[in-house]
Structure formats: structure tokens, C-alpha cells
Design a protein around this motif. Structure first.
Motif, PDB file in Angstrom:
ATOM      1  N   UNK A 132       0.824  -1.212   0.000  1.00 29.45           N
ATOM      2  CA  UNK A 132       0.000   0.000   0.000  1.00 29.45           C
ATOM      3  C   UNK A 132       0.861   1.267   0.000  1.00 29.45           C
ATOM      4  N   UNK A 133       2.120   1.147   0.437  1.00 33.62           N
ATOM      5  CA  UNK A 133       3.001   2.318   0.458  1.00 33.62           C
ATOM      6  C   UNK A 133       3.346   2.811  -0.949  1.00 33.62           C
ATOM      7  N   UNK A 134       3.855   1.958  -1.860  1.00 34.98           N
ATOM      8  CA  UNK A 134       4.078   2.461  -3.221  1.00 34.98           C
ATOM      9  C   UNK A 134       2.774   2.810  -3.931  1.00 34.98           C
ATOM     10  N   UNK A 135       1.660   2.176  -3.530  1.00 36.40           N
ATOM     11  CA  UNK A 135       0.367   2.555  -4.102  1.00 36.40           C
ATOM     12  C   UNK A 135       0.002   3.987  -3.723  1.00 36.40           C
ATOM     13  N   UNK A 136       0.586   4.487  -2.627  1.00 31.70           N
ATOM     14  CA  UNK A 136       0.427   5.883  -2.227  1.00 31.70           C
ATOM     15  C   UNK A 136       1.660   6.709  -2.595  1.00 31.70           C
ATOM     16  N   UNK A 137       2.497   6.109  -3.453  1.00 34.22           N
ATOM     17  CA  UNK A 137       3.646   6.788  -4.055  1.00 34.22           C
ATOM     18  C   UNK A 137       4.777   7.119  -3.084  1.00 34.22           C
ATOM     19  N   UNK A 138       4.901   6.319  -2.014  1.00 31.13           N
ATOM     20  CA  UNK A 138       6.104   6.389  -1.196  1.00 31.13           C
ATOM     21  C   UNK A 138       7.215   5.598  -1.893  1.00 31.13           C
ATOM     22  N   UNK A 139       8.470   5.956  -1.594  1.00 32.45           N
ATOM     23  CA  UNK A 139       9.595   5.256  -2.205  1.00 32.45           C
ATOM     24  C   UNK A 139       9.591   3.796  -1.771  1.00 32.45           C
ATOM     25  N   UNK A 140       9.862   2.885  -2.750  1.00 37.05           N
ATOM     26  CA  UNK A 140       9.777   1.443  -2.490  1.00 37.05           C
ATOM     27  C   UNK A 140      10.635   0.743  -3.520  1.00 37.05           C
ATOM     28  N   UNK A 141      11.621  -0.021  -3.070  1.00 39.84           N
ATOM     29  CA  UNK A 141      12.522  -0.694  -4.002  1.00 39.84           C
ATOM     30  C   UNK A 141      12.913  -2.065  -3.467  1.00 39.84           C
ATOM     31  N   UNK A 142      13.083  -3.002  -4.380  1.00 38.56           N
ATOM     32  CA  UNK A 142      13.507  -4.359  -4.060  1.00 38.56           C
ATOM     33  C   UNK A 142      14.754  -4.669  -4.869  1.00 38.56           C
ATOM     34  N   UNK A 143      15.785  -5.198  -4.206  1.00 36.19           N
ATOM     35  CA  UNK A 143      17.033  -5.471  -4.906  1.00 36.19           C
ATOM     36  C   UNK A 143      17.575  -6.841  -4.504  1.00 36.19           C
ATOM     37  N   UNK A 144      18.354  -7.438  -5.425  1.00 36.05           N
ATOM     38  CA  UNK A 144      19.012  -8.702  -5.139  1.00 36.05           C
ATOM     39  C   UNK A 144      20.369  -8.504  -4.472  1.00 36.05           C
ATOM     40  N   UNK A 145      20.736  -7.275  -4.201  1.00 38.78           N
ATOM     41  CA  UNK A 145      21.984  -7.016  -3.495  1.00 38.78           C
ATOM     42  C   UNK A 145      21.822  -5.762  -2.640  1.00 38.78           C
ATOM     43  N   UNK A 146      22.733  -5.587  -1.689  1.00 35.77           N
ATOM     44  CA  UNK A 146      22.693  -4.400  -0.831  1.00 35.77           C
ATOM     45  C   UNK A 146      23.395  -3.252  -1.550  1.00 35.77           C
ATOM     46  N   UNK A 147      22.721  -2.702  -2.521  1.00 45.17           N
ATOM     47  CA  UNK A 147      23.359  -1.723  -3.396  1.00 45.17           C
ATOM     48  C   UNK A 147      22.683  -0.359  -3.371  1.00 45.17           C
ATOM     49  N   UNK A 148      21.838  -0.106  -2.364  1.00 48.61           N
ATOM     50  CA  UNK A 148      21.088   1.147  -2.308  1.00 48.61           C
ATOM     51  C   UNK A 148      21.550   1.990  -1.128  1.00 48.61           C
ATOM     52  N   UNK A 149      21.822   3.273  -1.392  1.00 48.10           N
ATOM     53  CA  UNK A 149      22.059   4.211  -0.305  1.00 48.10           C
ATOM     54  C   UNK A 149      21.422   5.553  -0.686  1.00 48.10           C
ATOM     55  N   UNK A 150      21.135   6.367   0.335  1.00 47.51           N
ATOM     56  CA  UNK A 150      20.527   7.678   0.115  1.00 47.51           C
ATOM     57  C   UNK A 150      21.566   8.763   0.340  1.00 47.51           C
ATOM     58  N   UNK A 151      21.529   9.756  -0.521  1.00 46.01           N
ATOM     59  CA  UNK A 151      22.474  10.865  -0.420  1.00 46.01           C
ATOM     60  C   UNK A 151      21.704  12.178  -0.543  1.00 46.01           C
ATOM     61  N   UNK A 152      21.930  13.086   0.389  1.00 52.43           N
ATOM     62  CA  UNK A 152      21.233  14.374   0.380  1.00 52.43           C
ATOM     63  C   UNK A 152      21.773  15.254  -0.738  1.00 52.43           C
ATOM     64  N   UNK A 153      20.885  15.719  -1.589  1.00 49.00           N
ATOM     65  CA  UNK A 153      21.265  16.560  -2.716  1.00 49.00           C
ATOM     66  C   UNK A 153      20.235  17.656  -2.914  1.00 49.00           C
ATOM     67  N   UNK A 154      20.649  18.703  -3.604  1.00 51.64           N
ATOM     68  CA  UNK A 154      19.738  19.785  -3.972  1.00 51.64           C
ATOM     69  C   UNK A 154      19.043  19.407  -5.268  1.00 51.64           C
ATOM     70  N   UNK A 155      17.725  19.383  -5.260  1.00 44.31           N
ATOM     71  CA  UNK A 155      16.943  19.012  -6.441  1.00 44.31           C
ATOM     72  C   UNK A 155      15.970  20.136  -6.773  1.00 44.31           C
ATOM     73  N   UNK A 156      15.473  20.096  -7.996  1.00 40.07           N
ATOM     74  CA  UNK A 156      14.501  21.089  -8.443  1.00 40.07           C
ATOM     75  C   UNK A 156      13.170  20.411  -8.717  1.00 40.07           C
ATOM     76  N   UNK A 157      12.118  20.926  -8.111  1.00 37.48           N
ATOM     77  CA  UNK A 157      10.767  20.396  -8.306  1.00 37.48           C
ATOM     78  C   UNK A 157       9.818  21.563  -8.530  1.00 37.48           C
ATOM     79  N   UNK A 158       9.094  21.503  -9.647  1.00 38.62           N
ATOM     80  CA  UNK A 158       8.119  22.550  -9.968  1.00 38.62           C
ATOM     81  C   UNK A 158       8.746  23.949  -9.912  1.00 38.62           C
ATOM     82  N   UNK A 159       9.992  24.022 -10.401  1.00 39.45           N
ATOM     83  CA  UNK A 159      10.656  25.305 -10.469  1.00 39.45           C
ATOM     84  C   UNK A 159      11.280  25.787  -9.171  1.00 39.45           C
ATOM     85  N   UNK A 160      11.188  24.974  -8.112  1.00 42.72           N
ATOM     86  CA  UNK A 160      11.755  25.360  -6.821  1.00 42.72           C
ATOM     87  C   UNK A 160      12.803  24.337  -6.402  1.00 42.72           C
ATOM     88  N   UNK A 161      13.834  24.788  -5.697  1.00 47.66           N
ATOM     89  CA  UNK A 161      14.884  23.887  -5.234  1.00 47.66           C
ATOM     90  C   UNK A 161      14.637  23.501  -3.773  1.00 47.66           C
TER      91      UNK A 161
END
Length: 228
Positions: A132-161
Motif C-alpha cells: 500500500x506504500x508504493x500505491x500511495x507513491x512512497x519510495x519502495x525498491x527491491x534489490x538482489x543485493x545491498x546496493x542502495x544508499x541515500x544521499x542528500x542533494x539539492x533538487x529542483x521540483x516545480x521550479x523550486x529547489x
């Protein structure tokens, strides 16, 4: 009997930028596909069930599931998983989110779960409890290896950073990972493994009885579209 359509995708910055979540892929991919049972009727449950059947058919463990959860009841949800004898680790994204109450604005770091899935039973339980989480568009990923990490970055959405925790997938070895399409209506499969390198190879690894109705822009004839 599942009826799916398959779309070959070309992974690019533009493609990754249109997935609804900020994602980066570090390394080369042999192929990427969108696989769906459609977006009508009880499509969330059908797509969840097909994803489950697909992963069980591959019969490769462990699987690593990562998903972002809600701040207010994540500890209760952790207990739900523990009651099902499924271990998980909870961490917090660096980005800051805000929700509003009647009295004040609450700023928080979103929690995310990392679940190591060791067998088909655990996989079925976790997908039933979390899809139900990805059905509500939360981040959701499945991998066959421990290859995912999160990194804080500046992004642009709808013209705003803003500052966002970007999901980075490292492909230093042969592996496959999956993210979920908007509203839970299918999934993307990314791989640098030979078994998924072509549509033909992918189709030979689908659950038995799968009916393929369309590949890219081509409809598949009734006499040749059932997976063995």
C-alpha cells in the motif's frame, strides 16, 4: 491467469527524473523494463500479486526491500513485522519533511525500513503488509543485493529547489533491482544480468501461465503469448 504488457525502457537522466522519486544509477545496465497488469479495476492487488509471483518464480534470496514510511507510527509497524518473524532495520533520511497539526508545524526526518527477505513466505507477508506504500507513491525498491544508499542533494521540483534524499543504486556487480510505478500500477525491472538482457530472455523467466498482451507498441497474438 495474469495478463501483462511489457515496455522496454532506456535509462537516462530524463527517464529517471520522471519516475516520481529522485533516483540515480551508478554503473551500466543491460536492460530495463516496465511490467504491468494495467491500471483499471483492482489493479493494485493484481500488480502486487504479479510482482510476488514474479519474485517467487526467480527463487533467488536474499532480497533487500527498502521503503520510506510515515513518521507517526513507524514503531508500531516495526512490531507488526517482528510479529511475523521478519527482521528489519530502521534508519532516517537526511531530508526534512513537514506536516501540519492544529497547533503547530512538525518537522521530521522520514524513517525508512530495510528488510532482508530470506524466503517466499516472508516475501509474501512483507508485500501484503507494505505494498500500500508504493500505491500511495512512497519510495519502495527491491534489490538482489545491498546496493542502495541515500544521499542528500539539492533538487529542483516545480521550479523550486529543495534538499532531498536521492536513492542511489550502485551496480558494481551483476544484479537486478525493482521500483514501483505510480499508484502501484506495475513495476520497473532494471538489470545487468544476462537472464533479463533481452525481452526474449525476460519472457522465459516470467511466472508460468503469464499471458503477454503487448510488448512495446506491438500487440501479441493469442497463439504465442503465454509463458511456459
Amino acid at each position: 491467469m495474469a495478463e501483462i504488457w511489457i515496455q522496454e525502457e532506456e535509462v537516462s537522466d530524463k527517464f529517471l527524473g520522471e519516475l516520481g522519486h529522485h533516483i540515480k544509477v551508478k554503473g551500466s545496465l543491460k536492460a530495463a523494463y516496465f511490467i504491468s497488469e494495467g491500471s483499471e479495476g483492482d489493479y493494485v492487488e493484481r500488480n502486487r500479486k504479479y510482482l510476488q509471483d514474479f519474485l517467487i518464480t526467480q527463487n533467488k534470496y536474499p532480497l533487500y526491500l527498502t521503503f520510506v514510511y510515515y513518521h507517526d507510527d513507524y514503531k508500531e509497524f516495526q512490531e507488526t513485522l517482528h510479529e511475523s518473524k521478519i527482521d528489519c532495520k530502521i534508519s532516517f533520511l537526511e531530508e526534512t519533511r513537514t506536516y501540519w497539526t492544529a497547533l503547530k508545524n512538525v518537522r521530521y526526518h522520514p524513517p525508512y525500513f530495510m528488510v532482508k527477505i530470506m524466503d517466499a513466505r516472508s516475501l509474501s507477508v512483507v508485500l501484503e503488509e507494505t505494498y500500500w506504500l508504493p500505491a500511495q507513491n512512497e519510495f519502495y525498491a527491491i534489490s538482489y543485493s545491498e546496493n542502495l544508499f541515500f544521499q542528500l542533494e539539492t533538487v529542483t521540483e516545480w521550479g523550486r529547489t529543495r534538499e532531498s534524499s536521492v536513492a542511489n543504486f550502485e551496480l558494481d556487480e551483476e544484479t537486478t533491482f525493482i521500483t514501483i510505478f505510480h499508484d502501484g500500477a506495475g513495476f520497473y525491472l532494471y538489470s545487468n544480468k544476462e537472464k533479463y538482457s533481452t525481452v526474449k530472455n525476460l519472457c522465459s523467466n516470467l511466472p508460468k501461465g503469464t499471458v503477454i498482451t503487448q510488448i512495446n507498441d506491438t500487440l501479441v497474438s493469442d497463439d504465442s503469448n503465454e509463458s511456459d
